[in-house]
Motif scaffolding. Structure first.
Motif, PDB file in Angstrom:
ATOM      1  N   TYR A 103      41.317  48.755  50.895  1.00 57.08           N
ATOM      2  CA  TYR A 103      39.772  48.655  50.952  1.00 57.08           C
ATOM      3  C   TYR A 103      39.234  48.338  49.684  1.00 57.08           C
ATOM      4  O   TYR A 103      39.381  48.612  48.704  1.00 57.08           O
ATOM      5  CB  TYR A 103      39.057  49.627  51.693  1.00 57.08           C
ATOM      6  CG  TYR A 103      37.693  49.669  51.667  1.00 57.08           C
ATOM      7  CD1 TYR A 103      37.005  48.397  52.261  1.00 57.08           C
ATOM      8  CD2 TYR A 103      36.896  50.501  50.963  1.00 57.08           C
ATOM      9  CE1 TYR A 103      35.585  48.247  52.049  1.00 57.08           C
ATOM     10  CE2 TYR A 103      35.412  50.484  51.276  1.00 57.08           C
ATOM     11  CZ  TYR A 103      34.834  49.446  51.672  1.00 57.08           C
ATOM     12  OH  TYR A 103      33.431  49.366  51.693  1.00 57.08           O
ATOM     13  N   GLY A 104      38.613  46.966  49.473  1.00 59.83           N
ATOM     14  CA  GLY A 104      37.902  46.495  48.370  1.00 59.83           C
ATOM     15  C   GLY A 104      36.969  47.687  47.696  1.00 59.83           C
ATOM     16  O   GLY A 104      36.885  47.541  46.566  1.00 59.83           O
ATOM     17  N   GLY A 105      36.288  48.597  48.474  1.00 60.51           N
ATOM     18  CA  GLY A 105      35.394  49.345  48.018  1.00 60.51           C
ATOM     19  C   GLY A 105      36.159  50.460  47.162  1.00 60.51           C
ATOM     20  O   GLY A 105      35.910  51.046  46.139  1.00 60.51           O
ATOM     21  N   THR A 106      37.212  50.799  47.869  1.00 57.70           N
ATOM     22  CA  THR A 106      38.163  51.668  46.880  1.00 57.70           C
ATOM     23  C   THR A 106      38.825  51.138  45.808  1.00 57.70           C
ATOM     24  O   THR A 106      38.851  51.753  44.595  1.00 57.70           O
ATOM     25  CB  THR A 106      39.566  51.990  47.872  1.00 57.70           C
ATOM     26  OG1 THR A 106      38.769  52.621  49.172  1.00 57.70           O
ATOM     27  CG2 THR A 106      40.176  53.434  47.536  1.00 57.70           C
ATOM     28  N   TYR A 107      39.138  49.966  46.040  1.00 60.90           N
ATOM     29  CA  TYR A 107      39.686  49.241  44.686  1.00 60.90           C
ATOM     30  C   TYR A 107      38.689  49.197  43.482  1.00 60.90           C
ATOM     31  O   TYR A 107      38.794  49.562  42.328  1.00 60.90           O
ATOM     32  CB  TYR A 107      40.275  47.722  44.972  1.00 60.90           C
ATOM     33  CG  TYR A 107      40.671  47.138  43.891  1.00 60.90           C
ATOM     34  CD1 TYR A 107      41.992  47.214  43.506  1.00 60.90           C
ATOM     35  CD2 TYR A 107      39.973  46.197  42.910  1.00 60.90           C
ATOM     36  CE1 TYR A 107      42.465  46.309  42.249  1.00 60.90           C
ATOM     37  CE2 TYR A 107      40.293  45.476  41.918  1.00 60.90           C
ATOM     38  CZ  TYR A 107      41.660  45.741  41.726  1.00 60.90           C
ATOM     39  OH  TYR A 107      42.072  45.024  40.555  1.00 60.90           O
ATOM     40  N   LEU A 345      36.055  42.077  43.692  1.00 61.33           N
ATOM     41  CA  LEU A 345      37.236  41.844  43.081  1.00 61.33           C
ATOM     42  C   LEU A 345      37.165  40.340  42.589  1.00 61.33           C
ATOM     43  O   LEU A 345      36.502  39.409  43.146  1.00 61.33           O
ATOM     44  CB  LEU A 345      38.732  41.876  44.038  1.00 61.33           C
ATOM     45  CG  LEU A 345      39.384  43.076  44.431  1.00 61.33           C
ATOM     46  CD1 LEU A 345      38.397  43.966  45.069  1.00 61.33           C
ATOM     47  CD2 LEU A 345      40.629  42.834  45.278  1.00 61.33           C
ATOM     48  N   THR A 346      37.821  40.048  41.631  1.00 61.44           N
ATOM     49  CA  THR A 346      37.887  38.668  41.060  1.00 61.44           C
ATOM     50  C   THR A 346      38.611  37.712  42.014  1.00 61.44           C
ATOM     51  O   THR A 346      39.513  38.251  42.860  1.00 61.44           O
ATOM     52  CB  THR A 346      38.343  38.331  39.664  1.00 61.44           C
ATOM     53  OG1 THR A 346      39.841  38.432  39.787  1.00 61.44           O
ATOM     54  CG2 THR A 346      37.862  39.256  38.682  1.00 61.44           C
ATOM     55  N   LEU A 351      43.396  36.829  45.670  1.00 61.04           N
ATOM     56  CA  LEU A 351      44.804  35.792  45.932  1.00 61.04           C
ATOM     57  C   LEU A 351      45.904  36.720  45.556  1.00 61.04           C
ATOM     58  O   LEU A 351      46.870  36.433  46.334  1.00 61.04           O
ATOM     59  CB  LEU A 351      44.575  34.609  45.022  1.00 61.04           C
ATOM     60  CG  LEU A 351      43.786  33.588  45.468  1.00 61.04           C
ATOM     61  CD1 LEU A 351      43.653  32.209  44.447  1.00 61.04           C
ATOM     62  CD2 LEU A 351      43.700  33.037  46.825  1.00 61.04           C
ATOM     63  N   GLU A 352      46.036  37.556  44.603  1.00 56.15           N
ATOM     64  CA  GLU A 352      47.341  38.386  44.395  1.00 56.15           C
ATOM     65  C   GLU A 352      47.476  39.365  45.611  1.00 56.15           C
ATOM     66  O   GLU A 352      48.514  39.504  45.801  1.00 56.15           O
ATOM     67  CB  GLU A 352      47.070  39.216  43.151  1.00 56.15           C
ATOM     68  CG  GLU A 352      47.020  38.518  41.840  1.00 56.15           C
ATOM     69  CD  GLU A 352      47.057  39.291  40.572  1.00 56.15           C
ATOM     70  OE1 GLU A 352      46.376  40.589  40.915  1.00 56.15           O
ATOM     71  OE2 GLU A 352      46.924  39.023  39.576  1.00 56.15           O
TER      72      GLU A 352
END
Length: 388
Positions: A103-107, A345-346, A351-352
């Motif tokens: 999840y992006g929030g965790t990242y 995220l960038t 994409l990664e």
């Protein structure tokens, strides 16, 4: 009440943790809204921030019963649960291994907060247990996974991760939101701590923000010691609302899961869809593993539209399905992860992780699948462009 371990899932959802209305004999739990309780001549010194009001305690029993653990805590959001769980076991100089696609929030939380506290972290390159093993250091304290993952529905081998961690004395944590306790119980595969965004399937009606952590009494007690300092408790009215919602958790999730399989199979056959990410499809690379560790494949999927169909134009053309920020409600929704859940995220980082600009995450609701398919089809027809 009978031992929750011996009760059926619908009975657990309906009755475990309920509070008896001794005064009026109402059929549902009363809600206790007090923020101030007596401290003398009482068995429990209650205080909302201490996660021990009557409604909070009842909800914790229900969540623990559903996850088949000894104990649980309920929070004001999924991120409150994640942050409290991680910080409870970490200190300066410690190291954490995280699954690459989460999840992006965790990242974002890890990227923005860990460095402040001198906590080291590494991300795997895949879900393979070998990737996790290669990253273990002498100061590794936690392995954190998410399966199925958000948003690409990757599947991680929970038993392999648990066996690896236990051999090294490392604690394992899982974000179990996408599966819900209905489709997956990670404790059965040796995972130590289960985390949920209760806003999603537990709430299920797109009107509650909540989080949850479940595990052994020892682990939950340690998380509690940290959680009381961060103030992430859930108000008693929202706990009561969550109890109301969770009575139908099994019924909702089973219907949503059944619908998701039908929609995923339609999408996979559509000439306008390049790829479908859903563990219930035999084409999914982790389908066999999902069959082993999941009781149902869940109601979440993601798909990529073919060239010539703009993702935002497609979503704006939907008439029944709602483009919406969250997921797991009774109503079907879509979202563009690149613009929402993973927006922090960038582009390179997205994409990664395989998150393309045109990726659409689809949360299946309880509508008839034929109606959902018809809505997707008409939106495709409205927005597709003939390629020269």
């Amino acid at each position: 009440m009978k031992d929750p371990k011996k009760l059926g899932i619908n009975t657990i959802c309906t009755h475990v943790g309920e509070i008896e209305d001794k005064q009026f004999k109402g059929a549902v739990s009363p809600v206790y809204m007090a923020t101030s309780y007596a401290f003398d001549n009482v068995d429990v010194k209650r205080y909302p921030r201490y996660f021990n009001t009557p409604n909070q305690e009842g909800m914790c029993r229900k969540i623990a019963a559903l996850e088949k653990t000894e104990d649980a805590l309920v929070f004001s959001s999924g991120m409150a649960a994640i942050s409290a769980a991680l910080f409870a076991f970490l200190q300066k100089g410690d190291h954490v291994i995280l699954q690459q696609v989460i999840y992006g929030g965790t990242y974002n939380f890890v990227a923005k907060e860990f460095e402040k506290y001198g906590i080291e972290y590494s991300y795997t390159e895949s879900n393979s247990v070998n990737d996790f093993e290669a990253l273990i250091q002498s100061n590794t304290k936690i392995i954190y996974i998410e399966t199925p993952s958000n948003p690409l529905l990757g599947i991680t081998d929970m038993k392999a991760i648990s066996d690896l961690a236990k051999a090294k004395g490392i604690i394992t944590m899982i974000d179990n939101t996408f599966a819900s306790p209905i489709n997956q119980n990670p404790v059965a595969y040796g995972i130590d701590i289960m985390i949920h965004s209760g806003t999603k399937y537990m709430g299920g009606h797109s009107d509650i923000s909540a989080g949850a952590v479940a595990g052994s009494k020892e682990h939950i007690a340690k998380i509690w010691e940290t959680a009381i300092n961060y103030g992430g408790n859930l108000s008693d009215f929202m706990v009561w609302m969550l109890e109301r919602s969770m009575k139908t958790l099994n019924l909702r999730v089973k219907e949503q899961t059944k619908n998701a399989q039908v929609v995923a199979e339609y999408l996979e056959e559509s000439p306008h869809i390049d790829r479908v990410y859903y563990p219930g499809l035999t084409s999914h690379p982790d389908h066999e593993l999902a069959k082993i560790q999941m009781k149902g494949f869940g109601a979440m999927m993601a798909f990529e539209l073919t060239e010539g169909i703009d993702a935002m134009e497609f979503q704006n053309a939907l008439e029944l399905i709602k483009p919406s920020m969250s997921l797991a409600g009774l109503e079907s929704t879509t979202v563009s992860p690149a613009q929402t859940t993973h927006a922090l995220l960038t582009e390179e980082e997205r994409l990664e992780r395989g998150i393309k600009q045109g990726l659409i995450r689809f949360s299946t609701g309880i509508e008839e699948p034929e109606d959902l398919i018809a809505d997707i089809e008409q939106a495709i027809q409205k927005t597709k462009k003939e390629l020269v």
